[in-house]
Design a protein around this motif. Structure first.
Motif, PDB file in Angstrom:
ATOM      1  N   ASP A  60       0.762  -1.207  -0.141  1.00 37.97           N
ATOM      2  CA  ASP A  60       0.041  -0.174   0.221  1.00 37.97           C
ATOM      3  C   ASP A  60       0.721   1.301   0.038  1.00 37.97           C
ATOM      4  O   ASP A  60       0.451   2.314   0.750  1.00 37.97           O
ATOM      5  CB  ASP A  60      -1.028  -0.173   1.465  1.00 37.97           C
ATOM      6  CG  ASP A  60      -1.724  -1.077   1.030  1.00 37.97           C
ATOM      7  OD1 ASP A  60      -2.492  -1.707   0.073  1.00 37.97           O
ATOM      8  OD2 ASP A  60      -2.238  -1.722   2.214  1.00 37.97           O
ATOM      9  N   ALA A  61       1.840   1.242  -0.599  1.00 36.16           N
ATOM     10  CA  ALA A  61       2.868   2.404  -0.723  1.00 36.16           C
ATOM     11  C   ALA A  61       2.017   3.595  -1.486  1.00 36.16           C
ATOM     12  O   ALA A  61       1.327   3.702  -2.300  1.00 36.16           O
ATOM     13  CB  ALA A  61       3.936   2.160  -1.639  1.00 36.16           C
ATOM     14  N   ASN A  62       2.462   4.851  -0.913  1.00 33.59           N
ATOM     15  CA  ASN A  62       1.911   6.221  -1.073  1.00 33.59           C
ATOM     16  C   ASN A  62       2.973   6.794  -2.121  1.00 33.59           C
ATOM     17  O   ASN A  62       4.047   7.058  -1.658  1.00 33.59           O
ATOM     18  CB  ASN A  62       1.669   6.860   0.039  1.00 33.59           C
ATOM     19  CG  ASN A  62       1.130   8.199  -0.258  1.00 33.59           C
ATOM     20  OD1 ASN A  62       1.338   8.823  -1.333  1.00 33.59           O
ATOM     21  ND2 ASN A  62       0.251   9.132   0.357  1.00 33.59           N
ATOM     22  N   MET A  63       3.070   6.671  -3.300  1.00 37.63           N
ATOM     23  CA  MET A  63       3.802   7.010  -4.072  1.00 37.63           C
ATOM     24  C   MET A  63       4.354   8.561  -4.157  1.00 37.63           C
ATOM     25  O   MET A  63       5.447   8.847  -4.287  1.00 37.63           O
ATOM     26  CB  MET A  63       3.369   6.740  -5.752  1.00 37.63           C
ATOM     27  CG  MET A  63       3.487   5.200  -6.027  1.00 37.63           C
ATOM     28  SD  MET A  63       4.917   4.351  -5.630  1.00 37.63           S
ATOM     29  CE  MET A  63       4.353   2.733  -5.525  1.00 37.63           C
ATOM     30  N   SER A  64       3.343   9.492  -3.683  1.00 39.59           N
ATOM     31  CA  SER A  64       3.310  10.578  -3.603  1.00 39.59           C
ATOM     32  C   SER A  64       4.441  11.109  -2.370  1.00 39.59           C
ATOM     33  O   SER A  64       5.330  11.847  -2.464  1.00 39.59           O
ATOM     34  CB  SER A  64       2.422  11.353  -3.610  1.00 39.59           C
ATOM     35  OG  SER A  64       1.483  11.288  -4.525  1.00 39.59           O
ATOM     36  N   TYR A  65       4.260  10.132  -1.274  1.00 40.56           N
ATOM     37  CA  TYR A  65       5.049  10.269  -0.191  1.00 40.56           C
ATOM     38  C   TYR A  65       6.452   9.691  -0.675  1.00 40.56           C
ATOM     39  O   TYR A  65       7.274  10.563  -0.035  1.00 40.56           O
ATOM     40  CB  TYR A  65       4.467   9.507   0.877  1.00 40.56           C
ATOM     41  CG  TYR A  65       5.313   9.399   2.260  1.00 40.56           C
ATOM     42  CD1 TYR A  65       5.594  10.571   3.004  1.00 40.56           C
ATOM     43  CD2 TYR A  65       6.193   8.342   2.275  1.00 40.56           C
ATOM     44  CE1 TYR A  65       6.200  10.348   3.987  1.00 40.56           C
ATOM     45  CE2 TYR A  65       7.102   8.241   3.380  1.00 40.56           C
ATOM     46  CZ  TYR A  65       7.068   9.192   4.217  1.00 40.56           C
ATOM     47  OH  TYR A  65       8.037   9.371   5.166  1.00 40.56           O
ATOM     48  N   CYS A  66       6.372   8.669  -1.142  1.00 37.43           N
ATOM     49  CA  CYS A  66       7.674   7.988  -1.517  1.00 37.43           C
ATOM     50  C   CYS A  66       8.646   9.176  -2.474  1.00 37.43           C
ATOM     51  O   CYS A  66       9.898   9.266  -2.202  1.00 37.43           O
ATOM     52  CB  CYS A  66       7.647   6.840  -2.414  1.00 37.43           C
ATOM     53  SG  CYS A  66       6.891   5.516  -1.065  1.00 37.43           S
ATOM     54  N   ALA A  67       7.974   9.713  -3.210  1.00 38.61           N
ATOM     55  CA  ALA A  67       8.566  10.645  -4.240  1.00 38.61           C
ATOM     56  C   ALA A  67       9.100  11.929  -3.405  1.00 38.61           C
ATOM     57  O   ALA A  67      10.195  12.746  -3.541  1.00 38.61           O
ATOM     58  CB  ALA A  67       7.781  11.307  -5.418  1.00 38.61           C
TER      59      ALA A  67
END
Length: 139
Positions: A60-67
């Protein structure tokens, strides 16, 4: 519900800790006697890339957060490394994906990004080389 909130908080903290760990490693590298700044930059880029990969491949990774965490770690917005990786990931999960084609396209993307970096005004060749290395080593 409490467990989900705890897991989200842990994921957020892990990303932030990874970014701060990369910065701490970079600081130690740069202040060491006879420091090789190019190697320090390459090591930091690799650390940030690993933290970014860990973040975006988590359940359930949050791609915006990761970026955002990656930008914080590297001090910049997502680089062609992420763009090439995103294109590669999209290619290889497409129906009837041709893996040879996907790998070839990824290599071409990394080469193009490296060339663009090197010819940019005031290009930092060490940075370009470290980004190229990080790009080629992802898959």
């Amino acid at each position: 519900m409490v467990r989900i909130n705890f897991l989200i908080a842990m994921a957020l903290a892990t990303g932030s800790l990874a970014a701060s760990n990369c910065q701490a490693q970079d600081n130690a590298c740069r202040t060491a006697p006879n420091a090789n700044m190019a190697q320090c930059s390459a090591d930091k880029a690799a650390c940030c890339s690993t933290a970014f990969d860990d973040c975006r491949t988590a359940p359930d990774a949050n791609m915006s957060y990761c970026a955002s965490e990656h930008a914080s770690c590297t001090g910049s917005q997502p680089t062609p490394v992420e763009t090439c990786q995103t294109k590669y990931d999209s290619c290889r999960v497409a129906p009837h994906a041709n893996m040879s084609y996907c790998v070839s396209e990824h290599a071409g993307c990394c080469s193009d990004a490296f060339d663009d970096c090197r010819v940019a005004p005031d290009a930092n060749m060490s940075y370009c080389a470290s980004e190229n290395s990080a790009c080629k080593n992802q898959k």
